[in-house]
Write an enzyme that holds these catalytic residues in place. Sequence first.
Site, PDB file in Angstrom:
ATOM      1  N   ASP A 188       1.944 -58.320  -7.760  1.00 44.08           N
ATOM      2  CA  ASP A 188       3.085 -59.044  -7.222  1.00 44.08           C
ATOM      3  C   ASP A 188       2.630 -60.079  -6.191  1.00 44.08           C
ATOM      4  O   ASP A 188       1.668 -59.867  -5.453  1.00 44.08           O
ATOM      5  CB  ASP A 188       4.042 -58.035  -6.581  1.00 44.08           C
ATOM      6  CG  ASP A 188       5.417 -58.600  -6.337  1.00 44.08           C
ATOM      7  OD1 ASP A 188       5.899 -59.380  -7.172  1.00 44.08           O
ATOM      8  OD2 ASP A 188       6.022 -58.253  -5.310  1.00 44.08           O
ATOM      9  N   GLU A 219       1.464 -62.303 -10.967  1.00 44.54           N
ATOM     10  CA  GLU A 219       2.861 -62.704 -10.789  1.00 44.54           C
ATOM     11  C   GLU A 219       2.863 -64.032 -10.036  1.00 44.54           C
ATOM     12  O   GLU A 219       2.739 -64.071  -8.821  1.00 44.54           O
ATOM     13  CB  GLU A 219       3.634 -61.614 -10.031  1.00 44.54           C
ATOM     14  CG  GLU A 219       5.128 -61.884  -9.928  1.00 44.54           C
ATOM     15  CD  GLU A 219       5.487 -62.735  -8.714  1.00 44.54           C
ATOM     16  OE1 GLU A 219       5.812 -63.928  -8.917  1.00 44.54           O
ATOM     17  OE2 GLU A 219       5.442 -62.221  -7.591  1.00 44.54           O
ATOM     18  N   ASP A 244      14.086 -58.401 -11.015  1.00 47.00           N
ATOM     19  CA  ASP A 244      14.751 -59.189  -9.980  1.00 47.00           C
ATOM     20  C   ASP A 244      15.826 -60.116 -10.539  1.00 47.00           C
ATOM     21  O   ASP A 244      16.564 -60.735  -9.770  1.00 47.00           O
ATOM     22  CB  ASP A 244      13.725 -60.038  -9.215  1.00 47.00           C
ATOM     23  CG  ASP A 244      12.952 -59.230  -8.179  1.00 47.00           C
ATOM     24  OD1 ASP A 244      13.487 -58.212  -7.702  1.00 47.00           O
ATOM     25  OD2 ASP A 244      11.815 -59.610  -7.850  1.00 47.00           O
TER      26      ASP A 244
END
Length: 407
Positions: free
Chosen positions: A202, A249, A303
């Site tokens: 991430d 990401e 998300d």
Amino acid sequence: MLPTRAAGVQLHLTSLPDGRMGPSARKFVDWLAEAGQTVWQVLPVSVPGEFGSPYSSPSAFAASPALLEHPDAPVGEDELAAFAAKHAYWVDSWTAVGGDLAGQVRFDREWGELRRYAADRGVQVMGDVPIYVAADGADHRAWPEIFRTDAVAGVPPDAFSETGQLWGNPLYDWDALAADGMRWWVERLRRTFDLFDLVRIDHFRGFSAYWAVPVGDTTAENGRWVPGPGRAVFDAATRELGPLPVVAEDLGDIDAATDALRRELGLPGMAVLQFAFNPDDPDKSHEPENLEADQVVYTGTHDNDTVVGWWDTLPEVRRAQVRRAWRAAAVTTDGEAEPSWAMVELALAAPCRLAMTQAQDVLGLGTEARMNLPGVAGGWSWRLEPGALTSAHAARLRALTEAAGRA
């Protein structure tokens, strides 16, 4: 490593009908195999934070005992000793904050069994690594010397937030980490690759440059960009662990330096179809015609809203762009009637090595099934109804996957 051309589904363990490992997890693996899917992506399996987020865990290493099928299974002294020896780098950090070592032994036992069950059916498991740790968590307490004391994490103001996002996580002192050979990060990745076949890291942006907000500020407005460690973490990990099965990401405000770092490291990036089809947005990297083989394409991530929820609120000017993309890709699904399946088909048609969809999109669910709303406390509680994913869903997804050359 990342498959050459494959497809998968994202569904966290807490979203299974049982909400944990056990019968419904194995049934989901069976369903994935039936549907021709070879990747199961989950969110971090770490202990969730105060509001249920697995991205704000009190430990970067410990797994969540709440995910156990048998939380009271006996654990022998030999098992405890073997686990403690294997994970000597971090076990004391977990027990020092009251963590239970037996729960970690149980997790490794059950997770190993589930991983083997999946592997036997041709399914790889993709995990997720948050870049930062929780303030005052086990890692922050055990290794204070590797964290800065003058600034915390966040992201700058943008079109979505006038004051930016103040995350508040401790920032790494990269000089201190470098002096120790990036040991903490190497051990964290060692633990991660022990749990997963593939891993999404991430906020990859933070390795290129990170937004540092002065301690005490109440917004992220006064932060500044600070150079990150670049490839040093990945080089250190590769030396000890071998080739890294990592997906970067690289969503959001990604500059040329971040993109160059990802490509230099040979890491696949990400694209999200819900971020495309906006004529007013100068960022065209998510448009179907701009996607590349060395990417993972998503209909949406945890998300995002579900595709149906997204489509329901999409202005007509953007819907027109989507329709053009469906026609260009020769999508066979009636997108007006089933937008989620049309977007699944569009993702599968992309040149990207891996195409991922959310289970909610296979089911055509709306906003009520959204997993998370960034910047808002709570969420993370959506759960699949027992029997919702049927053989008919599997057959339909398999047919589209085979037609796209991904089976």
